[in-house]
Design an enzyme around this catalytic site. Structure first.
Site, short mmCIF file in Angstrom:
data_model
loop_
_atom_site.label_atom_id
_atom_site.label_comp_id
_atom_site.label_asym_id
_atom_site.label_seq_id
_atom_site.Cartn_x
_atom_site.Cartn_y
_atom_site.Cartn_z
N ALA A 12 1.97 8.70 -4.42
CA ALA A 12 0.99 9.77 -4.28
C ALA A 12 -0.45 9.26 -4.13
O ALA A 12 -1.38 10.05 -4.26
CB ALA A 12 1.10 10.73 -5.47
N ASN A 85 8.69 11.53 -3.35
CA ASN A 85 7.98 11.52 -2.06
C ASN A 85 7.83 10.12 -1.46
O ASN A 85 7.83 9.98 -0.23
CB ASN A 85 6.58 12.14 -2.26
CG ASN A 85 5.65 11.84 -1.11
OD1 ASN A 85 5.73 12.47 -0.05
ND2 ASN A 85 4.78 10.85 -1.28
N TYR A 153 15.59 3.52 8.51
CA TYR A 153 14.96 4.76 8.04
C TYR A 153 15.94 5.94 8.14
O TYR A 153 16.10 6.72 7.20
CB TYR A 153 13.70 5.04 8.86
CG TYR A 153 12.90 6.23 8.37
CD1 TYR A 153 12.12 6.15 7.22
CD2 TYR A 153 12.89 7.43 9.09
CE1 TYR A 153 11.37 7.23 6.78
CE2 TYR A 153 12.13 8.52 8.66
CZ TYR A 153 11.37 8.42 7.50
OH TYR A 153 10.63 9.50 7.08
N LYS A 157 17.45 8.26 4.98
CA LYS A 157 17.19 9.70 4.80
C LYS A 157 18.50 10.51 4.87
O LYS A 157 18.64 11.52 4.17
CB LYS A 157 16.17 10.19 5.83
CG LYS A 157 14.78 9.56 5.66
CD LYS A 157 14.14 9.84 4.29
CE LYS A 157 12.66 9.44 4.26
NZ LYS A 157 12.02 9.67 2.94
N1 NAP Z 1 4.49 11.62 8.03
C1 NAP Z 1 5.56 12.15 8.61
O1 NAP Z 1 5.53 12.56 9.78
C2 NAP Z 1 6.85 12.28 7.85
C3 NAP Z 1 7.92 12.95 8.47
C4 NAP Z 1 9.12 13.09 7.79
C5 NAP Z 1 9.23 12.61 6.48
N2 NAP Z 1 8.18 11.95 5.89
C6 NAP Z 1 8.37 11.47 4.53
O2 NAP Z 1 7.33 11.95 3.70
C7 NAP Z 1 7.09 11.02 2.63
C8 NAP Z 1 5.61 10.69 2.59
O3 NAP Z 1 5.24 10.14 3.84
P1 NAP Z 1 3.73 9.93 4.33
O4 NAP Z 1 3.68 10.37 5.74
O5 NAP Z 1 2.78 10.48 3.33
O6 NAP Z 1 3.69 8.32 4.33
P2 NAP Z 1 2.50 7.31 4.03
O7 NAP Z 1 1.21 7.90 4.43
O8 NAP Z 1 2.96 6.01 4.65
O9 NAP Z 1 2.54 7.17 2.44
C9 NAP Z 1 3.66 6.63 1.82
C10 NAP Z 1 3.41 6.55 0.33
O10 NAP Z 1 4.58 5.96 -0.27
C11 NAP Z 1 4.14 4.91 -1.11
N3 NAP Z 1 5.14 3.88 -1.34
C12 NAP Z 1 5.75 3.09 -0.43
N4 NAP Z 1 6.59 2.25 -1.06
C13 NAP Z 1 6.50 2.52 -2.39
C14 NAP Z 1 7.09 1.99 -3.56
N5 NAP Z 1 7.97 0.97 -3.52
N6 NAP Z 1 6.79 2.55 -4.75
C15 NAP Z 1 5.90 3.56 -4.83
N7 NAP Z 1 5.29 4.09 -3.77
C16 NAP Z 1 5.58 3.57 -2.56
C17 NAP Z 1 2.90 4.34 -0.41
O11 NAP Z 1 2.15 3.54 -1.31
P3 NAP Z 1 1.26 2.26 -0.82
O12 NAP Z 1 -0.08 2.81 -0.43
O13 NAP Z 1 1.23 1.39 -2.04
O14 NAP Z 1 1.98 1.63 0.34
C18 NAP Z 1 2.21 5.64 -0.02
O15 NAP Z 1 1.53 6.18 -1.11
C19 NAP Z 1 7.98 9.81 2.92
O16 NAP Z 1 9.15 9.87 2.14
C20 NAP Z 1 8.31 9.95 4.38
O17 NAP Z 1 9.53 9.33 4.72
C21 NAP Z 1 6.99 11.79 6.54
#
Ligand code: NAP
Length: 229
Positions: A12, A85, A153, A157
């Site tokens: 988050a 998340n 990925y 999912k």
């Molecule tokens: N954006 C989209 O279009 C989209 C579409 C479908 C699904 N999603 C899903 O929505 C969720 C959030 O995505 P987002 O777009 O917000 O991605 P994002 O901007 O890349 O953010 C991902 C977050 O996950 C954290 N993270 C990664 N590895 C981690 C770990 N080992 N432990 C704890 N935190 C970790 C990251 O922390 P760091 O800053 O430390 O790396 C960051 O805070 C994900 O599950 C993603 O698969 C996103």
């Protein structure tokens, strides 16, 4: 004002997770904002007004699951909502080329971490009057609409959705509701600049699943609507 809930959100410190925390805190809920990097997590928590506290949880570090379990048990004695998340993207390679190490790495964060953290917090969720588990999945894992590429990925999912459906059945005799959701293609670091959805919209369904009076159970949703797996 609706009843105040205690809600934990993973990953988050930025992106959709941070926006989910912002919306929940502004609605008066008590938010445990978690991140793997202490500095980034604390600074993200400080950027939100309301009842927000940071705790370090790394989805690839099971010891942190026990730590947060102990913290919540000591501070509150129960947890209302867990929002899984945190997630990472894989390379764009399909199963014809993707290397096993990379697939393992993505599965560790996007699936095994979620299973481990959920199991660690289950007893605390059972103590809530209306426990909820929300798994942030993706249409890229939907079997009814599958395409090639991004093997790690997609696999993570699809498997996360399976975890949702099985766990919901396992917990069907309890008050806990378990759902998966796709936020849509959202403008974050992961979604990239080509994405058309603002982060506020990407967070909306998670916030609804966390706080609405009546929600489905064991389903996959987008825009507050049940979609095919
Ligand atoms: N954006 C989209 O279009 C989209 C579409 C479908 C699904 N999603 C899903 O929505 C969720 C959030 O995505 P987002 O777009 O917000 O991605 P994002 O901007 O890349 O953010 C991902 C977050 O996950 C954290 N993270 C990664 N590895 C981690 C770990 N080992 N432990 C704890 N935190 C970790 C990251 O922390 P760091 O800053 O430390 O790396 C960051 O805070 C994900 O599950 C993603 O698969 C996103």
């Amino acid at each position: 004002m609706e009843e105040t809930k205690i809600i934990l959100v993973t990953g988050a410190n930025r992106g959709i997770g941070l926006e989910i925390c912002r919306q929940l805190a502004s609605a008066g809920h008590r938010v445990i904002l978690t991140a793997r990097d202490e500095e980034k997590g604390r600074s993200a928590a400080a950027s939100i007004s309301g009842q927000v506290q940071f705790f370090r949880v790394d989805m690839a570090d099971p010891a942190s699951f026990k730590d947060v379990q102990n913290y919540i048990a000591g501070q509150f004695g129960y947890l209302d909502v867990l929002i899984n998340n945190a997630g990472i993207m894989s390379s764009s390679l399909g199963f014809d080329q993707a290397v096993p190490d990379e697939i393992h790495r993505v599965m560790e964060t996007n699936l095994f971490g979620v299973i481990g953290l959920t199991q660690a917090l289950l007893a605390l969720l059972q103590k809530s009057s209306a426990g909820r588990i929300i798994n942030i999945s993706s249409g890229m894992g939907a079997l009814n609409d599958m395409a090639g590429g991004y093997a790690g990925y997609r696999l993570s999912k699809t498997a996360l959705n399976s975890f949702t459906a099985v766990l919901a059945a396992d917990l069907s005799a309890t008050k806990i509701r378990v759902n998966s959701m796709c936020p849509g293609w959202v403008k974050t670091d992961m979604g990239g600049s080509g994405a058309h959805r603002p982060v506020e919209k990407g967070a909306e369904t998670a916030v609804w699943l966390a706080t609405a009076g009546q929600i489905p159970n064991g389903k996959f949703l987008r825009d507050k609507t049940v979609i095919d797996w």
